[in-house]
Design a protein around this motif. Structure first.
Motif, mmCIF file in Angstrom:
data_model
loop_
_atom_site.group_PDB
_atom_site.id
_atom_site.type_symbol
_atom_site.label_atom_id
_atom_site.label_comp_id
_atom_site.label_asym_id
_atom_site.label_seq_id
_atom_site.Cartn_x
_atom_site.Cartn_y
_atom_site.Cartn_z
ATOM 1 N N ASN A 22 0.834 -1.202 0.000
ATOM 2 C CA ASN A 22 0.000 0.000 0.000
ATOM 3 C C ASN A 22 0.871 1.256 0.000
ATOM 4 N N ALA A 23 1.894 1.270 0.823
ATOM 5 C CA ALA A 23 2.766 2.447 0.913
ATOM 6 C C ALA A 23 3.507 2.697 -0.396
ATOM 7 N N ALA A 24 3.868 1.628 -1.094
ATOM 8 C CA ALA A 24 4.654 1.769 -2.321
ATOM 9 C C ALA A 24 3.815 2.167 -3.517
ATOM 10 N N HIS A 25 2.571 1.707 -3.584
ATOM 11 C CA HIS A 25 1.799 1.856 -4.817
ATOM 12 C C HIS A 25 0.556 2.730 -4.701
ATOM 13 N N GLY A 26 0.109 3.052 -3.503
ATOM 14 C CA GLY A 26 -1.113 3.846 -3.359
ATOM 15 C C GLY A 26 -0.881 5.049 -2.469
ATOM 16 N N ARG A 27 -0.121 6.035 -2.962
ATOM 17 C CA ARG A 27 0.327 7.128 -2.098
ATOM 18 C C ARG A 27 -0.824 7.896 -1.458
ATOM 19 N N SER A 28 -1.781 8.345 -2.270
ATOM 20 C CA SER A 28 -2.896 9.119 -1.712
ATOM 21 C C SER A 28 -3.738 8.250 -0.787
ATOM 22 N N TYR A 29 -3.991 7.009 -1.215
ATOM 23 C CA TYR A 29 -4.807 6.088 -0.432
ATOM 24 C C TYR A 29 -4.106 5.779 0.890
ATOM 25 N N PHE A 30 -2.803 5.532 0.837
ATOM 26 C CA PHE A 30 -2.044 5.213 2.047
ATOM 27 C C PHE A 30 -2.038 6.405 2.997
ATOM 28 N N LEU A 31 -1.858 7.604 2.438
ATOM 29 C CA LEU A 31 -1.846 8.799 3.269
ATOM 30 C C LEU A 31 -3.169 8.964 4.004
ATOM 31 N N ALA A 32 -4.276 8.760 3.290
ATOM 32 C CA ALA A 32 -5.587 8.876 3.926
ATOM 33 C C ALA A 32 -5.768 7.799 4.989
ATOM 34 N N THR A 33 -5.270 6.599 4.727
ATOM 35 C CA THR A 33 -5.412 5.493 5.683
ATOM 36 C C THR A 33 -4.726 5.796 7.007
ATOM 37 N N ARG A 34 -3.665 6.597 6.962
ATOM 38 C CA ARG A 34 -2.967 6.950 8.208
ATOM 39 C C ARG A 34 -3.862 7.734 9.160
ATOM 40 N N LEU A 35 -4.967 8.274 8.657
ATOM 41 C CA LEU A 35 -5.880 9.052 9.496
ATOM 42 C C LEU A 35 -6.899 8.179 10.213
ATOM 43 N N LEU A 36 -6.940 6.890 9.890
ATOM 44 C CA LEU A 36 -7.828 5.977 10.598
ATOM 45 C C LEU A 36 -7.262 5.641 11.975
ATOM 46 N N PRO A 37 -8.113 5.262 12.911
ATOM 47 C CA PRO A 37 -7.591 4.702 14.161
ATOM 48 C C PRO A 37 -6.683 3.512 13.842
#
Length: 307
Positions: A25-40
């Motif tokens: 996820n970190a390597a291939h989905g930058r925007s998606y991964f960034l948003a995921t960091r905002l989840l608990p």
């Protein structure tokens, strides 16, 4: 890793499987991964697992190594068989191991993954779509069901069924955004994901798109067609937006941020005057960081109020 502990994932092999998905996820989905960091923290591993499986299928369909259609179809069939085997308790690759654990923990319907793989198979042979209705059949499996997979992980404040339609719409909006951003790259793969009848209204067809891709010359007709399709996609985002308030409070900042980042790609297409055939527009790092910072502040407030 703290998020694995928070999610109650303690088995060393399972933790390694989830870490593998997180790296994908970190390597291939930058925007998606960034948003995921905002989840608990407890919700993040499941999202990484869902992404990891989707990436597995995507790499089969659009492998950097040229493969015959029959070979890729066979690989997708094996992936489907391995998925069902893993769900039944058979050993598997790290991505599938984490996915099966996520499916069990969050009670995700296995048939959603079958629908996803059905659309991936379409990519092997279907090169264009005549209408939005035809494209919608493809997007149900490739994007809509992703929203349905995510709902049990994100949680809802209403019966899950009430949140399904906007969740699918948000997946569709994300994918339409990708189609508009990647139209040139998709042409190189022999595919057009922009409905032919919508393009034809403006006098545009695949040959005209290819010519513009090849020459790099501005084409007013293509610009008008893209203007129309970008406006349509903005409307899909508006249709999806009410669904965010149906999510669990702690999940809302993540999905608002994801929607803002992806909608930002449309903003960049407009700013580039719809010149997407010879370039790939991106949201700047500064803008991504600013959007993520706002999401972080909102997420902190939601967690404090929820506590």
């Amino acid at each position: 890793m703290g998020e694995l502990t928070a999610a109650g994932i303690t088995d060393p092999a399972m933790r390694a499987a989830y870490r593998s998905c997180r790296a994908i996820n970190a390597a291939h989905g930058r925007s998606y991964f960034l948003a995921t960091r905002l989840l608990p923290a407890a919700r993040r591993p499941a999202v990484h697992a869902l992404y990891g499986f989707a990436r597995l299928a995507d790499e089969i369909v659009d492998s950097a190594r040229p493969r015959p259609v029959e070979e890729r179809a066979s690989m997708l069939d094996r992936l489907a068989a391995e998925l069902h085997g893993t769900l039944a308790g058979e050993p598997a690759s790290p991505a599938l191991t984490a996915l099966a654990d996520t499916v069990r923990r969050h009670d995700i319907a296995p048939e959603l993954f079958d629908a996803f793989l059905a659309s991936m198979r379409m990519d092997l042979t279907v090169r264009s779509y005549a209408t939005f209705a035809d494209l919608g059949g493809y997007m149900h499996g490739s994007a809509g069901v992703i929203g349905l997979q995510m709902l049990p992980v994100l949680g809802t404040v209403c019966p899950r069924e009430e949140a399904e339609a906007p969740a699918m719409a948000l997946g569709e909006a994300f994918q339409l955004t990708n189609f508009l951003r990647d139209v040139g790259e998709d042409l190189d793969r022999g595919r057009v994901y922009l409905p032919a009848d919508e393009l034809a209204v403006f006098g545009v067809d695949t040959d005209r798109l290819r010519r513009a891709r090849r020459t790099g010359r501005p084409d007013p007709a293509i610009r008008r067609a893209l203007t129309h399709l970008v406006a349509h996609t903005y409307a899909v985002y508006r249709r999806a937006e009410p669904g965010i308030s149906l999510l669990h409070k702690e999940s809302r900042p993540c999905m608002r941020t994801a929607a803002t980042l992806y909608r930002g790609i449309l903003d960049e297409i407009v700013a580039a005057d719809y010149a997407v055939l010879d370039r790939r527009v991106v949201v700047s790092r500064a803008r991504r960081a600013a959007v993520a910072a706002r999401g972080l502040i909102a997420g902190t407030k939601e967690r404090r109020w929820s506590g």
